[in-house]
Write a protein that holds these residues in place. Structure first.
Motif, mmCIF file in Angstrom:
data_model
loop_
_atom_site.group_PDB
_atom_site.id
_atom_site.type_symbol
_atom_site.label_atom_id
_atom_site.label_comp_id
_atom_site.label_asym_id
_atom_site.label_seq_id
_atom_site.Cartn_x
_atom_site.Cartn_y
_atom_site.Cartn_z
ATOM 1 N N PRO A 90 19.038 28.774 28.022
ATOM 2 C CA PRO A 90 17.848 29.323 27.348
ATOM 3 C C PRO A 90 17.765 30.837 27.369
ATOM 4 N N ARG A 91 18.634 31.487 28.137
ATOM 5 C CA ARG A 91 18.610 32.959 28.151
ATOM 6 C C ARG A 91 19.203 33.554 26.876
ATOM 7 N N ALA A 92 19.983 32.772 26.135
ATOM 8 C CA ALA A 92 20.643 33.268 24.920
ATOM 9 C C ALA A 92 19.831 32.910 23.689
ATOM 10 N N ARG A 93 20.052 33.683 22.626
ATOM 11 C CA ARG A 93 19.513 33.324 21.313
ATOM 12 C C ARG A 93 20.620 32.673 20.503
ATOM 13 N N TYR A 94 20.239 31.740 19.635
ATOM 14 C CA TYR A 94 21.168 30.849 18.959
ATOM 15 C C TYR A 94 21.234 31.209 17.481
ATOM 16 N N VAL A 95 22.442 31.530 16.976
ATOM 17 C CA VAL A 95 22.686 31.794 15.558
ATOM 18 C C VAL A 95 23.305 30.536 14.971
ATOM 19 N N LEU A 96 22.636 29.886 14.043
ATOM 20 C CA LEU A 96 23.140 28.610 13.525
ATOM 21 C C LEU A 96 22.761 28.443 12.064
ATOM 22 N N GLY A 97 23.459 27.505 11.402
ATOM 23 C CA GLY A 97 23.164 27.141 10.028
ATOM 24 C C GLY A 97 23.882 28.002 8.998
ATOM 25 N N LYS A 98 24.051 27.442 7.813
ATOM 26 C CA LYS A 98 24.667 28.161 6.698
ATOM 27 C C LYS A 98 23.944 27.808 5.405
ATOM 28 N N PRO A 99 24.116 28.610 4.336
ATOM 29 C CA PRO A 99 25.010 29.765 4.264
ATOM 30 C C PRO A 99 24.434 30.985 4.980
ATOM 31 N N ARG A 100 25.330 31.824 5.486
ATOM 32 C CA ARG A 100 24.934 33.116 6.024
ATOM 33 C C ARG A 100 26.041 34.114 5.723
ATOM 34 N N TYR A 101 25.665 35.337 5.424
ATOM 35 C CA TYR A 101 26.610 36.309 4.889
ATOM 36 C C TYR A 101 27.769 36.623 5.833
ATOM 37 N N LEU A 102 27.518 36.664 7.132
ATOM 38 C CA LEU A 102 28.545 37.110 8.075
ATOM 39 C C LEU A 102 29.269 35.957 8.756
ATOM 40 N N GLY A 103 28.995 34.738 8.354
ATOM 41 C CA GLY A 103 29.753 33.590 8.829
ATOM 42 C C GLY A 103 29.893 33.532 10.338
ATOM 43 N N MET A 104 31.129 33.480 10.802
ATOM 44 C CA MET A 104 31.414 33.334 12.230
ATOM 45 C C MET A 104 31.027 34.561 13.049
ATOM 46 N N MET A 105 30.675 35.654 12.377
ATOM 47 C CA MET A 105 30.209 36.861 13.061
ATOM 48 C C MET A 105 28.722 37.075 12.884
ATOM 49 N N GLY A 106 28.004 36.081 12.387
ATOM 50 C CA GLY A 106 26.564 36.211 12.258
ATOM 51 C C GLY A 106 25.936 36.605 13.586
ATOM 52 N N GLY A 107 25.123 37.639 13.565
ATOM 53 C CA GLY A 107 24.517 38.181 14.776
ATOM 54 C C GLY A 107 25.074 39.540 15.142
ATOM 55 N N VAL A 108 26.286 39.856 14.658
ATOM 56 C CA VAL A 108 26.889 41.147 15.007
ATOM 57 C C VAL A 108 26.078 42.298 14.432
ATOM 58 N N GLU A 109 25.327 42.022 13.388
ATOM 59 C CA GLU A 109 24.501 43.063 12.762
ATOM 60 C C GLU A 109 23.282 43.430 13.601
ATOM 61 N N GLU A 110 23.076 42.731 14.728
ATOM 62 C CA GLU A 110 21.913 42.974 15.581
ATOM 63 C C GLU A 110 22.153 44.083 16.601
ATOM 64 N N GLY A 111 23.183 44.883 16.412
ATOM 65 C CA GLY A 111 23.471 45.965 17.354
ATOM 66 C C GLY A 111 24.392 45.560 18.484
ATOM 67 N N VAL A 112 25.196 44.538 18.244
ATOM 68 C CA VAL A 112 26.146 44.047 19.255
ATOM 69 C C VAL A 112 27.263 45.067 19.464
ATOM 70 N N THR A 113 27.693 45.220 20.715
ATOM 71 C CA THR A 113 28.826 46.103 21.006
ATOM 72 C C THR A 113 30.070 45.339 21.438
ATOM 73 N N ALA A 114 29.901 44.119 21.956
ATOM 74 C CA ALA A 114 31.040 43.348 22.463
ATOM 75 C C ALA A 114 30.974 41.922 21.933
ATOM 76 N N VAL A 115 32.140 41.397 21.520
ATOM 77 C CA VAL A 115 32.241 40.046 20.966
ATOM 78 C C VAL A 115 33.198 39.218 21.817
ATOM 79 N N CYS A 116 32.790 37.996 22.126
ATOM 80 C CA CYS A 116 33.647 37.025 22.802
ATOM 81 C C CYS A 116 33.851 35.840 21.855
ATOM 82 N N MET A 117 35.117 35.453 21.665
ATOM 83 C CA MET A 117 35.455 34.335 20.785
ATOM 84 C C MET A 117 35.865 33.146 21.660
ATOM 85 N N VAL A 118 35.091 32.097 21.609
ATOM 86 C CA VAL A 118 35.306 30.943 22.487
ATOM 87 C C VAL A 118 35.698 29.728 21.645
#
Length: 272
Positions: free
Chosen positions: A73-101
């Motif tokens: 519950p500490r994380a926020r959940y990016v889900l559903g489509k269509p969305r413009y950034l696909g598998m990187m949806g959320g990066v536009e929120e000021g993210v500096t580091a990405v982990c691909m799991v």
């Protein structure tokens, strides 16, 4: 520090069969829980490393695989489509580091369940003359937003392909490919422990990683799975027919290139 965790399913420990990746199969219901557990391990590792905010992106299929009530519950959940950034949806929120799991190797690769975005539509995808899989394509999209890929997990073929693209990233091997639908896997518990430790290590040293940057405009070349798909895609007036099963186009930015490729993926449903 704001972190995005992008989660796919094919690279998850214990997943080797297409039935495990497709909704409507009993094995999928188990696999989506394994995916969720690895996402939670990554979230825990991010907070262990001092993350202020974590977004977890459901990046497989229809982008709504992980049961929301089972996610940390500490994380926020990016889900559903269509969305413009696909598998990187959320990066536009000021993210500096990405982990691909749970990621996988590219189409025509030797990894478990290898494909690029759409196994029905695309045999090969190249940006600026470099063949890329999903991690490369979306890593470049993250780079366009100033974010670096600092950690990635999947099988040995995935890691071998992507270490040159992300030389400072921490890679966690969840299994070893012995075929397209077979492998030698860690147990889910061992994989989750390794992912949590890998994310923590990566974020503690994330300043060493540089964003993956591609020069714009981006020249995209796609080898389709059949000439019929090339016929279909070239209904789009700006696309060029380069061969029986090959098409191409130029996009002004990486984001535009990714959005175009995802539109073609959606169009391919007309021939299924």
């Amino acid at each position: 520090m704001k972190v995005l965790i992008s989660t796919d399913i094919e690279g998850v420990a214990g997943v080797v069969s297409p039935q495990q990746t497709r909704a409507g199969n009993p094995e999928y219901e188990r696999a989506r829980l394994l995916m969720t557990a690895e996402a939670n391990a990554a979230i825990a590792g991010a907070f262990d490393a001092g993350a202020d905010e974590v977004l977890v992106n459901d990046s497989h299929g229809d982008y709504r695989n992980m049961p929301a009530e089972l996610l940390d519950p500490r994380a926020r959940y990016v889900l559903g489509k269509p969305r413009y950034l696909g598998m990187m949806g959320g990066v536009e929120e000021g993210v500096t580091a990405v982990c691909m799991v749970g990621y996988h190797s590219r189409a025509q690769g030797r990894g478990i369940l290898a494909h690029t975005i759409n196994s029905f539509a695309f045999a090969r995808v190249s940006f600026n003359g470099q063949e890329l899989g999903e991690a490369g394509i979306y890593g470049a999209l993250a780079g366009a937003y100033g974010a670096s890929v600092v950690m990635a997990s999947g099988d040995d073929a995935f890691i071998e392909e992507h270490r040159p693209l992300f030389p400072h990233a921490v890679f966690v091997q969840t299994k070893r490919a012995t075929g397209q639908t077979s492998g030698l896997s860690l147990s889910p518990a061992e994989s989750c422990a390794a992912i949590r430790a890998g994310v923590m290590q990566a974020l503690e040293n994330h300043g060493r990683a540089n964003p993956l940057l591609l020069q714009a405009p981006v020249t995209v070349r796609i080898q389709t799975q059949t000439p019929a798909l090339a016929d279909l895609f070239c209904q789009w007036p700006t696309l060029q027919r380069l061969g029986g099963d090959e098409i191409g186009f130029e996009a002004p930015t990486v984001e535009a290139a990714v959005r175009m490729v995802n539109c073609l993926s959606a169009m391919s449903a007309l021939l299924r």
